[in-house]
Design a protein around this motif. Structure first.
Motif, PDB file in Angstrom:
ATOM      1  N   ALA A  88       0.832  -1.201   0.000  1.00 54.96           N
ATOM      2  CA  ALA A  88       0.000   0.000   0.000  1.00 54.96           C
ATOM      3  C   ALA A  88       0.868   1.252   0.000  1.00 54.96           C
ATOM      4  CB  ALA A  88      -0.912   0.006   1.225  1.00 54.96           C
ATOM      5  N   PHE A 152     -10.211  -3.176  -4.294  1.00 56.49           N
ATOM      6  CA  PHE A 152      -9.298  -2.250  -3.643  1.00 56.49           C
ATOM      7  C   PHE A 152      -9.934  -1.589  -2.421  1.00 56.49           C
ATOM      8  CE2 PHE A 152      -7.005  -3.026  -7.396  1.00 56.49           C
ATOM      9  CZ  PHE A 152      -5.726  -2.521  -7.271  1.00 56.49           C
ATOM     10  N   ARG A 156      -8.869  -2.027   1.460  1.00 61.11           N
ATOM     11  CA  ARG A 156      -8.513  -0.851   2.259  1.00 61.11           C
ATOM     12  C   ARG A 156      -9.315  -0.819   3.552  1.00 61.11           C
ATOM     13  NH1 ARG A 156     -10.258   3.494   3.950  1.00 61.11           N
ATOM     14  NH2 ARG A 156     -12.156   3.466   2.739  1.00 61.11           N
ATOM     15  N   LEU A 160      -6.577  -1.652   6.111  1.00 61.59           N
ATOM     16  CA  LEU A 160      -5.819  -0.404   6.152  1.00 61.59           C
ATOM     17  C   LEU A 160      -6.666   0.697   6.789  1.00 61.59           C
ATOM     18  CD1 LEU A 160      -4.400  -0.758   2.517  1.00 61.59           C
ATOM     19  CD2 LEU A 160      -3.256  -1.411   4.644  1.00 61.59           C
ATOM     20  N   HIS A 164      -4.071   5.098   3.749  1.00 56.52           N
ATOM     21  CA  HIS A 164      -3.307   4.101   2.999  1.00 56.52           C
ATOM     22  C   HIS A 164      -4.144   3.580   1.836  1.00 56.52           C
ATOM     23  CE1 HIS A 164      -1.261   4.292   6.837  1.00 56.52           C
ATOM     24  NE2 HIS A 164      -0.191   3.860   6.203  1.00 56.52           N
ATOM     25  N   ALA A 165      -3.517   3.527   0.658  1.00 60.23           N
ATOM     26  CA  ALA A 165      -4.196   3.062  -0.554  1.00 60.23           C
ATOM     27  C   ALA A 165      -3.530   1.774  -1.038  1.00 60.23           C
ATOM     28  CB  ALA A 165      -4.121   4.123  -1.646  1.00 60.23           C
ATOM     29  N   PRO A 166      -4.276   0.672  -1.126  1.00 57.66           N
ATOM     30  CA  PRO A 166      -3.666  -0.567  -1.613  1.00 57.66           C
ATOM     31  C   PRO A 166      -3.236  -0.431  -3.069  1.00 57.66           C
ATOM     32  CG  PRO A 166      -6.029  -0.849  -1.320  1.00 57.66           C
ATOM     33  CD  PRO A 166      -5.688   0.516  -0.820  1.00 57.66           C
TER      34      PRO A 166
END
Length: 196
Positions: A88, A152, A156, A160, A164-166
């Motif tokens: 990420a 996605f 996330r 996450l 945070h961005a996968p």
């Protein structure tokens, strides 16, 4: 001109390396992952921002939660891989810049005060680091199965947070029987490189 890197290492890292789709059940240890990170952390990023964050999915419960977000064709191999890593981009990477880029600690506010700018920079530089990570997995004698076939937003929310961005999910382990698809063609040098 020949390359300086030993031909066997060239094969290990590039020519013979493939995306693995099946693995043995041999575990991947925390020591192996640390050794991979300790090698690939030296790859360059803009302002040394190093926005990649790695979440290792080890427990059966976490694996089950992750598999639920995988595309149908990626579920079985993700469920069976010895280790799965969620890679990420940390969109708040700039908070570390005074430490990571001491030559210009003001970069944090001068260039990355606005969230959209950080998101773009984090995505690009974390993707670069993800490529180093895959090569590092290969350098450890393991195989990597990077994938973007997953939900996605679901990943996330499940693993996450909003900062945070996968980017991708990577299955990691020793390749099992029939781990590889046949090698696909590549573009020729003349198709890729232009001199001006």
């Amino acid at each position: 001109m020949s390359l300086v890197l030993d031909p066997a290492a060239q094969d290990l890292l590039f020519r013979e390396a493939r995306t693995a789709n099946a693995f043995t059940d041999e575990p991947v240890t925390d020591e192996q992952v640390k050794a991979i990170y300790d090698l690939v952390k030296y790859g360059p990023t803009a302002f040394n921002q190093t926005p990649l964050r790695i979440t290792l999915v080890r427990s059966p419960e976490a694996r089950e939660r992750l598999v639920a977000h995988m595309s149908e064709g990626n579920r079985a191999k993700t469920a069976a891989a010895p280790l799965v890593a969620i890679l990420a981009a940390d969109n708040e990477f700039h908070e570390e810049l005074p430490q990571l880029f001491p030559a210009f600690p003001q970069a944090k506010d001068a260039f990355f005060a606005e969230r959209p700018v950080r998101e773009g920079s984090a995505a690009m530089n974390a993707a670069l680091q993800a490529a180093y990570f895959i090569v590092g997995v290969r350098a450890a004698g393991l195989a990597a199965g990077p994938m973007t076939g997953f939900d996605f937003e679901g990943v996330r929310k499940e693993f996450l947070d909003d900062d945070h961005a996968p980017l991708m999910i990577v299955n990691i382990g020793r390749p099992g029987p029939d781990a590889w698809y046949p090698r696909s063609p590549r573009l020729k040098y003349e198709q890729v490189v232009t001199t001006v």
